[in-house]
Design a protein around this motif. Structure first.
Motif, short mmCIF file in Angstrom:
data_model
loop_
_atom_site.label_atom_id
_atom_site.label_comp_id
_atom_site.label_asym_id
_atom_site.label_seq_id
_atom_site.Cartn_x
_atom_site.Cartn_y
_atom_site.Cartn_z
N PHE A 31 0.86 -1.18 0.00
CA PHE A 31 0.00 0.00 0.00
C PHE A 31 0.90 1.24 0.00
O PHE A 31 1.68 1.44 0.93
CB PHE A 31 -0.90 0.00 1.24
CG PHE A 31 -1.79 1.21 1.37
CD1 PHE A 31 -3.00 1.25 0.70
CD2 PHE A 31 -1.42 2.30 2.14
CE1 PHE A 31 -3.83 2.36 0.81
CE2 PHE A 31 -2.24 3.40 2.25
CZ PHE A 31 -3.45 3.44 1.59
N PRO A 32 0.84 2.08 -1.04
CA PRO A 32 1.67 3.30 -1.05
C PRO A 32 1.18 4.28 0.01
O PRO A 32 -0.02 4.49 0.19
CB PRO A 32 1.46 3.85 -2.46
CG PRO A 32 0.16 3.27 -2.92
CD PRO A 32 0.03 1.94 -2.25
N ARG A 33 2.12 4.88 0.72
CA ARG A 33 1.79 5.80 1.82
C ARG A 33 0.95 6.98 1.32
O ARG A 33 1.27 7.60 0.30
CB ARG A 33 3.06 6.31 2.48
CG ARG A 33 2.80 7.28 3.64
CD ARG A 33 4.09 7.87 4.16
NE ARG A 33 4.78 6.97 5.05
CZ ARG A 33 4.86 7.13 6.38
NH1 ARG A 33 4.25 8.15 6.95
NH2 ARG A 33 5.53 6.27 7.10
N GLU A 34 -0.13 7.26 2.03
CA GLU A 34 -0.97 8.43 1.78
C GLU A 34 -0.51 9.49 2.77
O GLU A 34 -0.78 9.40 3.98
CB GLU A 34 -2.44 8.07 2.00
CG GLU A 34 -3.42 9.20 1.76
CD GLU A 34 -3.79 9.34 0.30
OE1 GLU A 34 -4.05 10.48 -0.12
OE2 GLU A 34 -3.83 8.32 -0.40
N SER A 35 0.21 10.49 2.29
CA SER A 35 0.88 11.43 3.19
C SER A 35 0.01 12.58 3.68
O SER A 35 0.42 13.35 4.54
CB SER A 35 2.13 12.00 2.51
OG SER A 35 1.77 12.63 1.30
#
Length: 580
Positions: A31-35
């Motif tokens: 899961f790509p980080r949601e910043s």
């Protein structure tokens, strides 16, 4: 494909991201980080294969299956078989007073189309309830529970109508489906909980079981996994006796075969927590004024094992049901007791200070504790433990940041097999920082004098209350050992009396002493004294029940069973006192 160990979802002011489960604890690339700092909600599907979140701009599924323009969505939920995604936004009305637009949406997960929209004003119980195979879906509307079949939300397949129905809970497991409903009392009429089998709602005798009670402003209904019984925690907002600011709680047991009972809790005070074991054959209750008691009960509502007293207000069974954690969070210090509930042995006693969240990992081996905002805005972070008390991973949020949510990726039952319980702490590279125990304040006049051991509360030790084979009386191993001692001592005394010469003057009869003084600590054995004290308590409770029956009050099944045990209890008390 799901990973071999559950992922950990972390949501806070640092963004939304996932961490690999034990033993690695590195940030996951799945899961790509949601910043962004505006992530309001995130949720896994029941089997852990889908993940949805709202970042303040849209709601998205893992792998970007769909994106929905729902800026204000604060609640998400997947249906059990991942067919439907339910979303809820706060209900608003226009300035001219006209009705607001529907704020509860049900989306088809495969196509992304909206299946149905409803107006759901309250956030409490906002989500519809599905059966595990999704053939049934239900929601509470005014004085009715509306049932939909096979996710066809355009047609109401059935209705359960009860005046002022307040809450309902669908049973877990396969068909036939059952539903527990709660109707609060009004104008002198009692509150009641009824169990129905879908779709048999018509007629005065349609209910499988019915339980009414007067002291109930709200209730919590808990089905066991096999859907054979419901536990009901009935609460009042105010304790009229003034004994507690928690209000007043009672615990009730209702079975689908029509049986019901009041669970008799041996200590007065609030009921903090009640949980079913996954076996559906026993449940644990944490109750009583601090230090609280914790007791495991069977389906007859009889106590099986008493954990004694301690600083606790919560209980958590492991997914396989073989380990139980008793914990004291919130206004308590975070002390935990990890018990092997097959052998009733204490495994470890770790301390998770300032924890606001606890969760078992689906593998049944690891535990997650966290300190989250807004409950606490300082020292935010999380820890992953092994149940033997070792900290395997620890993350502290920077002082200028906050942690809002942390949760395990769920897995279906049976994915992780139960392992043999170990009592030896597993090795860990993370130091286990035991919190410093503050020394008690001593006035200057007492500082040079010896310390006297005085306790505010009398601590009660754990006690096995399971009946032994061929014996109706619940005796622990210690009690059985003491009983053998008493029988030997009694036989020796009788032998000594028979050897005495008849012309000797008889000794003063002990019966001349009042009975209540005989039971004081004369035996020299605290276990015997405690046993006598407990027996007298039970006999006093039986006397009160008999008085209630004499006044015409209808007693519960378990109360009648207690009265039937009076003769056995009297005999046991007499044996103990003779053995002193």
């Amino acid at each position: 494909m799901a990973p071999s160990t559950p992922l950990l979802t972390v949501r806070g002011s640092e963004g939304l991201y996932m961490v690999n489960g034990p033993p690695h604890f590195t940030e996951s690339t799945v899961f790509p980080r949601e910043s962004g700092k505006n992530c309001k909600v995130c949720i896994f599907s029941k089997d852990g294969t889908l993940f949805a979140w709202g970042n303040g701009e849209n709601v998205t599924n893992k792998g970007l299956l769909h994106s929905f323009d729902l800026l204000k969505a604060v609640c998400l939920e997947f249906s059990p078989k991942n067919t439907v995604l339910a979303t809820w936004q706060p209900y608003t009305t226009s300035k001219d007073g006209t009705a607001g637009i529907p704020n509860l949406q049900l989306y088809d997960v495969k196509t992304g189309t909206c299946l149905k929209s409803f107006i759901q004003k309250k956030m409490q119980n906002w989500c519809p309830s599905w059966s595990e195979d999704e053939t049934l879906c239900a929601r509470n509307v005014n004085n009715e529970v509306h049932f939909f079949e096979n996710n066809n939300f355009n047609t109401i397949a059935n209705k359960l109508h009860l005046q002022k129905i307040n809450d309902f809970v669908l049973s877990p497991g396969p068909q036939p489906y059952k539903v527990a409903v709660y109707v609060p009392g009004s104008k002198g009429a009692p509150s009641f909980v009824r169990l129905y089998q879908y779709p048999n709602f018509a007629g005065p005798h349609a209910a499988l079981a019915n339980k009414s009670f007067f002291k109930a402003d709200k209730v919590t209904m808990l089905w066991n996994k096999k859907a054979t019984a419901v536990l009901v925690i009935a609460s009042t907002d105010v304790d009229k006796t003034g004994a507690s600011y928690y209000g007043e709680q009672t615990l009730h047991y209702i079975a689908t075969n029509g049986e019901s009972a009041v669970v008799q809790l041996p200590k007065n005070g609030p009921i903090y927590d009640v949980v079913w074991n996954s076996s559906s054959t026993e449940f644990c209750a944490v109750y009583g004024f601090m230090p609280a008691k914790a007791t495991i009960f069977n389906l007859k509502c009889d106590p099986v094992f008493d954990f004694g007293t301690g600083p606790r207000n919560a209980a958590y069974y492991s997914p396989h049901g073989h380990i139980l954690v008793l914990a004291g969070f919130g206004n308590l210090r975070g002390q935990m007791e990890v018990w092997d509930v097959k052998n009733y042995k204490l495994i470890s006693k770790p301390v998770a200070s300032d924890s606001t969240y606890f969760a078992w990992c689906p593998d049944g081996e690891h535990i997650l504790t966290a300190t989250c905002a807004p409950r606490l805005r300082v020292n935010n972070g999380y820890k992953i433990w092994h149940y033997t008390g070792s900290i395997l991973h620890k993350y502290d949020v920077p002082s200028n940041a906050e942690l809002w949510q942390v949760s395990w990726q769920p897995f279906l039952d049976g994915i992780f097999p139960a392992k043999t319980i170990t009592y030896q702490a597993v090795p860990s590279e993370v130091p286990n920082e035991e919190p410093k125990v503050a020394t008690a304040y001593r006035p200057p006049a007492l500082r040079n004098k010896p310390i006297t051991n005085s306790k505010l509360h009398e601590e009660e030790p754990p006690q096995n209350m399971k009946p032994q084979s061929g014996n109706d009386k619940p005796l622990s191993k210690t009690a059985l050992k003491n009983q053998r001692k008493h029988e030997a001592k009694k036989a020796a005394k009788q032998e000594a009396r028979s050897d005495k010469s008849p012309d000797l003057a008889p000794t003063p009869a002990p019966q001349s002493t009042p009975r209540n003084t005989v039971s004081q600590s004369i035996s020299g054995d605290p276990e015997i004294d405690k046993k006598i004290k407990n027996l007298k308590k039970k006999l006093k409770a039986i006397e009160q029940l008999k008085e209630q029956a004499a006044t015409g009050k209808q007693l519960e099944k378990n109360q009648l069973e207690k009265i039937q045990k009076e003769t056995a209890l009297l005999q046991e008390l007499e044996d103990l006192e003779l053995g002193i």
